[in-house]
Design a protein around this motif. Structure first.
Motif, mmCIF file in Angstrom:
data_model
loop_
_atom_site.group_PDB
_atom_site.id
_atom_site.type_symbol
_atom_site.label_atom_id
_atom_site.label_comp_id
_atom_site.label_asym_id
_atom_site.label_seq_id
_atom_site.Cartn_x
_atom_site.Cartn_y
_atom_site.Cartn_z
ATOM 1 N N ILE A 61 0.822 -1.201 0.000
ATOM 2 C CA ILE A 61 0.000 0.000 0.000
ATOM 3 C C ILE A 61 0.860 1.255 0.000
ATOM 4 C CG2 ILE A 61 -1.707 1.317 1.318
ATOM 5 C CD1 ILE A 61 -2.844 -1.313 2.329
ATOM 6 N N THR B 16 0.640 4.019 -2.843
ATOM 7 C CA THR B 16 0.205 5.367 -2.471
ATOM 8 C C THR B 16 1.229 6.407 -2.913
ATOM 9 O OG1 THR B 16 -1.003 4.494 -0.570
ATOM 10 C CG2 THR B 16 -0.480 6.837 -0.536
ATOM 11 N N VAL C 100 -7.582 5.020 7.780
ATOM 12 C CA VAL C 100 -7.968 4.215 6.621
ATOM 13 C C VAL C 100 -7.900 2.751 7.024
ATOM 14 C CG1 VAL C 100 -7.395 3.587 4.257
ATOM 15 C CG2 VAL C 100 -7.088 5.950 5.027
ATOM 16 N N PRO D 82 -7.957 -0.874 5.593
ATOM 17 C CA PRO D 82 -7.971 -1.908 4.555
ATOM 18 C C PRO D 82 -8.401 -3.246 5.141
ATOM 19 C CG PRO D 82 -5.815 -0.812 4.742
ATOM 20 C CD PRO D 82 -6.600 -0.487 5.981
ATOM 21 N N ALA E 244 -6.312 -0.171 -2.907
ATOM 22 C CA ALA E 244 -6.298 0.273 -1.513
ATOM 23 C C ALA E 244 -5.721 1.678 -1.377
ATOM 24 C CB ALA E 244 -5.494 -0.706 -0.663
ATOM 25 N N PRO F 98 -8.307 5.374 -2.000
ATOM 26 C CA PRO F 98 -8.976 6.172 -0.970
ATOM 27 C C PRO F 98 -8.018 7.026 -0.142
ATOM 28 C CG PRO F 98 -9.735 3.889 -0.922
ATOM 29 C CD PRO F 98 -8.531 3.934 -1.809
ATOM 30 N N GLN G 104 -12.981 3.025 4.716
ATOM 31 C CA GLN G 104 -12.566 1.669 4.391
ATOM 32 C C GLN G 104 -12.160 1.635 2.920
ATOM 33 O OE1 GLN G 104 -15.939 2.031 5.799
ATOM 34 N NE2 GLN G 104 -14.979 2.016 7.822
ATOM 35 N N THR G 105 -11.317 0.682 2.543
ATOM 36 C CA THR G 105 -10.753 0.688 1.195
ATOM 37 C C THR G 105 -11.482 -0.204 0.206
ATOM 38 O OG1 THR G 105 -9.175 -1.094 1.645
ATOM 39 C CG2 THR G 105 -8.457 1.156 2.154
ATOM 40 N N SER G 106 -12.498 -0.926 0.647
ATOM 41 C CA SER G 106 -13.202 -1.842 -0.255
ATOM 42 C C SER G 106 -14.587 -2.125 0.290
ATOM 43 C CB SER G 106 -12.443 -3.163 -0.399
ATOM 44 O OG SER G 106 -12.442 -3.871 0.830
#
Length: 273
Positions: A15, A19, A175, A177, A225, A228, A243-245
């Motif tokens: 991630i 990112t 955040v 994930p 991921a 967001p 949340q990422t999903s």
């Protein structure tokens, strides 16, 4: 307008790497940090493939001197992404309390060291702090006691800090994930050793590992991921909790009814407005 600067921890893989590249593609000056800059090859290759550049700096989040040295080289900082962390597998009866302390050092106190050092710069820029926690910071999970405790601690700390930081112009977000297809899980050492020594916990641990394999078979990509996180960097009014999903949202919804954290932030923010 001048280019904004974001410092991201733990960018050698997963991630953090995704990112860093995504933020650079969106025009940010990215200070990509990692404990061992000798492992920057994958990040630099991904950045080159994306047609962007990132600045790589050494940073050990558990070493206050390393944190000070890293931050001392920055003239401005508009955002911090606390991403560095480490998983851990085990259960209390079969491990030492010092093992739990080590997990807290990386996943909790590491976040505090970096955030504390960054806050003066972030106040000056009216910036933001984005901390990658986990769905394990909301729902405690078997054989992840130490890891979930650290992530719970991060979430509680940031939820408490957010209204205070807002009074000086700094936005704070977390955040969460779920399963992400990265090196994070494979970097959790000692799984075979823990299983071999599980004793009376062997049936439960075997079931847990099977469930985890199934979950990661449907894992989202690090790039998905990361999206967001970059969204929070650029949002005019970033939510406290993201949340990422869909899977992560469904999982945390078993515990959270205040899905984006706005109700808690409105309540506690009013206490000090």
């Amino acid at each position: 307008m001048s280019v904004k600067t974001v410092l991201i921890t733990g960018t050698s893989t997963g991630i953090g790497l995704a990112t860093a590249v995504a933020a650079a593609r969106n025009g940010w000056h990215v200070v990509a940090t990692m404990r061992d800059t000798g492992k920057a090859g994958a990040l630099l290759a991904a950045a080159e493939a994306a047609g962007v550049t990132v600045e790589v700096k050494p940073l050990d989040v558990t070493d206050p001197a390393s944190v000070r040295d890293c931050l001392a080289g920055l003239d401005r900082l508009d955002a911090l992404v606390n991403n560095a962390g480490a998983g851990h597998l085990g259960t209390l009866e079969q491990e030492e309390v010092d093992d739990v302390r080590a997990v807290m050092e990386v996943n909790f106190f590491g976040v505090l060291h970096v955030t504390k050092a960054a806050l003066p710069l972030l106040r000056a820029a009216k910036g933001r702090v984005v901390t990658v926690t986990s769905v394990g910071g909301v729902v405690g999970q078997p054989f992840n006691e130490a890891y979930c405790a650290a992530k719970f601690a991060v979430e509680g700390f940031m939820e408490s800090l957010a209204p205070v930081a807002a009074t000086v112009g700094v936005a704070v977000s977390v955040v969460e994930p779920g399963a992400v297809g990265s090196a994070f899980v494979s970097n959790v050492g000692g799984r075979d050793t823990v299983l071999d020594a599980a004793g009376p916990y062997t049936p439960a641990l075997t079931s847990y590992l099977a469930r985890t394999r199934d979950a990661f078979a449907a894992a989202q990509t690090p790039q998905d991921a990361a999206a967001p996180i970059v969204g929070l960097l650029e949002a005019e009014r970033p939510a406290f909790r993201v949340q990422t999903s869909d899977a992560a949202r469904a999982f945390t919804a078993t515990k959270l009814s205040d899905g984006d954290g706005s109700a808690v932030q409105t309540m506690t923010g009013a206490w000090i407005a």
